[in-house]
Design a protein around this motif. Structure first.
Motif, PDB file in Angstrom:
ATOM      1  N   VAL A 138       0.829  -1.204   0.000  1.00  0.00           N
ATOM      2  CA  VAL A 138       0.000   0.000   0.000  1.00  0.00           C
ATOM      3  C   VAL A 138       0.864   1.256   0.000  1.00  0.00           C
ATOM      4  N   MET A 139       1.949   1.241   0.742  1.00  0.00           N
ATOM      5  CA  MET A 139       2.837   2.402   0.786  1.00  0.00           C
ATOM      6  C   MET A 139       3.472   2.663  -0.582  1.00  0.00           C
ATOM      7  N   ILE A 140       3.916   1.603  -1.259  1.00  0.00           N
ATOM      8  CA  ILE A 140       4.486   1.770  -2.599  1.00  0.00           C
ATOM      9  C   ILE A 140       3.448   2.361  -3.547  1.00  0.00           C
ATOM     10  N   GLY A 141       2.235   1.806  -3.507  1.00  0.00           N
ATOM     11  CA  GLY A 141       1.182   2.291  -4.401  1.00  0.00           C
ATOM     12  C   GLY A 141       0.767   3.715  -4.105  1.00  0.00           C
ATOM     13  N   ALA A 142       0.676   4.064  -2.810  1.00  0.00           N
ATOM     14  CA  ALA A 142       0.236   5.408  -2.433  1.00  0.00           C
ATOM     15  C   ALA A 142       1.271   6.461  -2.808  1.00  0.00           C
ATOM     16  N   LEU A 143       2.515   6.203  -2.479  1.00  0.00           N
ATOM     17  CA  LEU A 143       3.564   7.189  -2.770  1.00  0.00           C
ATOM     18  C   LEU A 143       3.819   7.294  -4.274  1.00  0.00           C
ATOM     19  N   GLY A 144       3.924   6.153  -4.939  1.00  0.00           N
ATOM     20  CA  GLY A 144       4.114   6.186  -6.388  1.00  0.00           C
ATOM     21  C   GLY A 144       2.906   6.771  -7.102  1.00  0.00           C
ATOM     22  N   GLY A 145       1.701   6.401  -6.647  1.00  0.00           N
ATOM     23  CA  GLY A 145       0.492   6.928  -7.262  1.00  0.00           C
ATOM     24  C   GLY A 145       0.368   8.423  -7.113  1.00  0.00           C
ATOM     25  N   ALA A 146       0.782   8.958  -5.957  1.00  0.00           N
ATOM     26  CA  ALA A 146       0.721  10.410  -5.742  1.00  0.00           C
ATOM     27  C   ALA A 146       1.589  11.149  -6.754  1.00  0.00           C
ATOM     28  N   VAL A 147       2.796  10.636  -6.990  1.00  0.00           N
ATOM     29  CA  VAL A 147       3.678  11.266  -7.982  1.00  0.00           C
ATOM     30  C   VAL A 147       3.053  11.203  -9.370  1.00  0.00           C
ATOM     31  N   LEU A 148       2.483  10.070  -9.720  1.00  0.00           N
ATOM     32  CA  LEU A 148       1.913   9.889 -11.059  1.00  0.00           C
ATOM     33  C   LEU A 148       0.674  10.756 -11.266  1.00  0.00           C
ATOM     34  N   VAL A 149      -0.163  10.880 -10.234  1.00  0.00           N
ATOM     35  CA  VAL A 149      -1.336  11.750 -10.335  1.00  0.00           C
ATOM     36  C   VAL A 149      -0.899  13.199 -10.546  1.00  0.00           C
ATOM     37  N   SER A 150       0.171  13.600  -9.878  1.00  0.00           N
ATOM     38  CA  SER A 150       0.697  14.957 -10.078  1.00  0.00           C
ATOM     39  C   SER A 150       1.153  15.156 -11.519  1.00  0.00           C
ATOM     40  N   VAL A 151       1.829  14.157 -12.078  1.00  0.00           N
ATOM     41  CA  VAL A 151       2.251  14.242 -13.481  1.00  0.00           C
ATOM     42  C   VAL A 151       1.047  14.327 -14.406  1.00  0.00           C
ATOM     43  N   VAL A 152       0.038  13.496 -14.141  1.00  0.00           N
ATOM     44  CA  VAL A 152      -1.171  13.498 -14.971  1.00  0.00           C
ATOM     45  C   VAL A 152      -1.845  14.862 -14.948  1.00  0.00           C
ATOM     46  N   LEU A 160      -0.341  17.854 -14.294  1.00  0.00           N
ATOM     47  CA  LEU A 160       0.511  19.004 -14.615  1.00  0.00           C
ATOM     48  C   LEU A 160       1.213  18.900 -15.968  1.00  0.00           C
ATOM     49  N   ALA A 161       1.445  17.693 -16.469  1.00  0.00           N
ATOM     50  CA  ALA A 161       2.211  17.528 -17.711  1.00  0.00           C
ATOM     51  C   ALA A 161       1.499  18.190 -18.882  1.00  0.00           C
ATOM     52  N   GLY A 162       2.286  18.699 -19.820  1.00  0.00           N
ATOM     53  CA  GLY A 162       1.718  19.412 -20.961  1.00  0.00           C
ATOM     54  C   GLY A 162       1.708  18.631 -22.253  1.00  0.00           C
ATOM     55  N   LEU A 163       2.144  17.363 -22.227  1.00  0.00           N
ATOM     56  CA  LEU A 163       2.189  16.541 -23.433  1.00  0.00           C
ATOM     57  C   LEU A 163       1.299  15.310 -23.238  1.00  0.00           C
ATOM     58  N   VAL A 164       0.423  15.053 -24.202  1.00  0.00           N
ATOM     59  CA  VAL A 164      -0.505  13.930 -24.094  1.00  0.00           C
ATOM     60  C   VAL A 164       0.220  12.595 -23.946  1.00  0.00           C
ATOM     61  N   PRO A 165       1.291  12.312 -24.711  1.00  0.00           N
ATOM     62  CA  PRO A 165       1.979  11.021 -24.514  1.00  0.00           C
ATOM     63  C   PRO A 165       2.522  10.844 -23.101  1.00  0.00           C
ATOM     64  N   VAL A 166       3.029  11.915 -22.509  1.00  0.00           N
ATOM     65  CA  VAL A 166       3.537  11.834 -21.136  1.00  0.00           C
ATOM     66  C   VAL A 166       2.396  11.519 -20.170  1.00  0.00           C
ATOM     67  N   ILE A 167       1.261  12.171 -20.355  1.00  0.00           N
ATOM     68  CA  ILE A 167       0.097  11.929 -19.496  1.00  0.00           C
ATOM     69  C   ILE A 167      -0.378  10.489 -19.654  1.00  0.00           C
ATOM     70  N   ALA A 168      -0.421   9.996 -20.895  1.00  0.00           N
ATOM     71  CA  ALA A 168      -0.881   8.631 -21.142  1.00  0.00           C
ATOM     72  C   ALA A 168       0.026   7.616 -20.460  1.00  0.00           C
ATOM     73  N   ILE A 169       1.336   7.816 -20.550  1.00  0.00           N
ATOM     74  CA  ILE A 169       2.271   6.895 -19.904  1.00  0.00           C
ATOM     75  C   ILE A 169       2.108   6.948 -18.386  1.00  0.00           C
ATOM     76  N   ALA A 170       1.986   8.156 -17.836  1.00  0.00           N
ATOM     77  CA  ALA A 170       1.806   8.296 -16.389  1.00  0.00           C
ATOM     78  C   ALA A 170       0.502   7.647 -15.935  1.00  0.00           C
ATOM     79  N   TRP A 171      -0.548   7.785 -16.724  1.00  0.00           N
ATOM     80  CA  TRP A 171      -1.843   7.189 -16.370  1.00  0.00           C
ATOM     81  C   TRP A 171      -1.769   5.661 -16.419  1.00  0.00           C
ATOM     82  N   PHE A 172      -1.027   5.118 -17.379  1.00  0.00           N
ATOM     83  CA  PHE A 172      -0.826   3.671 -17.449  1.00  0.00           C
ATOM     84  C   PHE A 172      -0.109   3.181 -16.191  1.00  0.00           C
ATOM     85  N   VAL A 173       0.974   3.835 -15.819  1.00  0.00           N
ATOM     86  CA  VAL A 173       1.732   3.411 -14.636  1.00  0.00           C
ATOM     87  C   VAL A 173       0.899   3.629 -13.367  1.00  0.00           C
ATOM     88  N   ALA A 174       0.025   4.658 -13.365  1.00  0.00           N
ATOM     89  CA  ALA A 174      -0.873   4.861 -12.221  1.00  0.00           C
ATOM     90  C   ALA A 174      -1.802   3.664 -12.048  1.00  0.00           C
TER      91      ALA A 174
END
Length: 386
Positions: free
Chosen positions: A280-294, A296-310
């Motif tokens: 749960v700690m890995i998912g919560a901390l990693g997910g928080a970073v990925l949600v922030s990228v989703v 704030l990021a300005g490029l659709v491919p970057v958002i798509a990759i971050a959403w996949f990893v989320a």
């Protein structure tokens, strides 16, 4: 003829039946989210057929989810008290009836009533399937089994809009006919019978509402509300900032569920080694970073990759909280997992109400606030492993 022949024949049949029951158990994990989301892509067709607009047809989603989440607070306890095998079979029978009512519904009112009945029946299958899976699985392999179950749930969630859309190419009602047939088969096969001794006292809801379970439930609420529950926000952002079409938005959002299908079983295997709280700690901390990228990021491919990893991060949280509650030593495990699942889906239901006003004021804040809550609260609230 050997006297042992009949017994040998019986011993051959028992493992086969048990295997079928285990397959049906996992398939039940697929059917729950599939039945809830199958209408998402066919709302215009439902509205046209029933003589209402798409927004009125969209109420069929709420009609399913509200009773599903509300009844799950008590369904696990009641099902444990009544008997898990019997309760699940009855629930599947009700699900068949409700799905056939959806198939035949001549008006929106009847269709919505049938959807309420579907959601209510599903509330009595999902937590009891998880409890039965835990009872049939050695503790050392529980994470692996829950990971496989999570993969089936992700598959049901991801495939529902696609299969509903394919059915609508002919007649949207066919989707509910298929659901009715599948539920009927699952009810006929049944669940593995637990060899554990029967409880000497009836299952009580207060045993399921103990502090340890509620803490795990809060982690589940944040884990799903701040990850999978943000798909609507990302859809808003794809339209408002990038002008993407509905088809492209749908494909990009689907990668979250695909990641869950691919990763859930492997995460379950890992949980057997590192423990539920660490997952749960890995998912919560990693997910928080990925949600922030989703957010704030300005490029659709970057958002798509971050959403996949989320989507992968979400499985660390979801499989982790299920392993934590089912691996606990407290009474009424069926009721406990029921409470946690209710809080999980409650997080998804609350996310639009809480975050849409924030999004209207600040797109970035609507992603950053749940990210911070996920990173800070979920790891702190999870109980320590014994």
């Amino acid at each position: 003829m050997s006297k042992n022949t009949p017994e040998e024949g019986g011993s051959t049949q028992r493992p086969l039946r048990l295997r079928l029951q285990l397959i049906a158990l996992y398939a039940g994990g697929f059917l729950g989210p599939f039945g809830g989301g199958v209408v998402a892509s066919i709302l215009p067709e439902i509205g046209d057929d029933l003589g209402v607009g798409p927004s009125a047809a969209a109420s069929s989603l709420t009609a399913y989810l509200l009773p599903f989440a509300a009844l799950m607070l008590v369904s696990g306890t009641l099902g444990t008290r009544w008997g898990k095998v019997r309760t699940v079979r009855i629930a599947y029978g009700v699900y068949v009836f409700a799905s056939l009512a959806c198939f035949l519904a001549p008006t929106l009112e009847i269709f919505l009533a049938a959807r309420v009945l579907q959601g209510s029946a599903n509330a009595f299958t999902t937590p009891l399937l998880l409890a039965s899976l835990a009872a049939a699985t050695p503790q050392a392999r529980l994470g692996r089994a829950l990971g496989a179950f999570g993969a089936f749930q992700a598959a049901g969630q991801s495939s529902a809009p696609l299969i509903g859309g394919l059915a609508a190419e002919f007649d949207w009602r066919l989707a509910f006919l298929v659901i009715a047939v599948v539920a009927g088969i699952l009810g006929a096969v049944g669940l593995p019978k637990s060899e554990a001794p029967a409880a000497t006292t009836p299952a009580r809801l207060r045993d399921a509402l103990r502090p340890e379970v509620l803490r795990i439930g809060i982690a589940a609420l944040l884990g799903w509300g701040a990850l999978g529950g943000l798909s609507f926000l990302l859809a808003f952002r794809f339209e408002d900032e990038f002008g993407l079409s509905p088809t492209v938005r749908g494909l990009l959002l689907t990668v979250f569920g695909v990641a869950g299908i691919l990763s859930a079983r492997r995460i379950g295997i890992l949980i057997d080694r590192i423990g539920a709280r660490s997952s749960v700690m890995i998912g919560a901390l990693g997910g928080a970073v990925l949600v922030s990228v989703v957010g704030l990021a300005g490029l659709v491919p970057v958002i798509a990759i971050a959403w996949f990893v989320a989507g992968v991060a979400s499985q660390f949280v979801l499989v982790g909280v299920n392993a934590a509650v089912l691996g606990s030593a407290g009474p009424n495990r069926g009721g406990a997992v029921s409470v946690v699942q209710a809080m999980r889906f409650g997080g998804a239901a609350l996310a639009p109400l809480a975050l849409t006003p924030i999004y209207d004021s600040s797109h970035a804040a609507s992603f950053l606030i749940p990210a911070v809550l996920l990173a800070v609260v979920a790891p702190l609230i999870m109980p320590k492993q014994r």
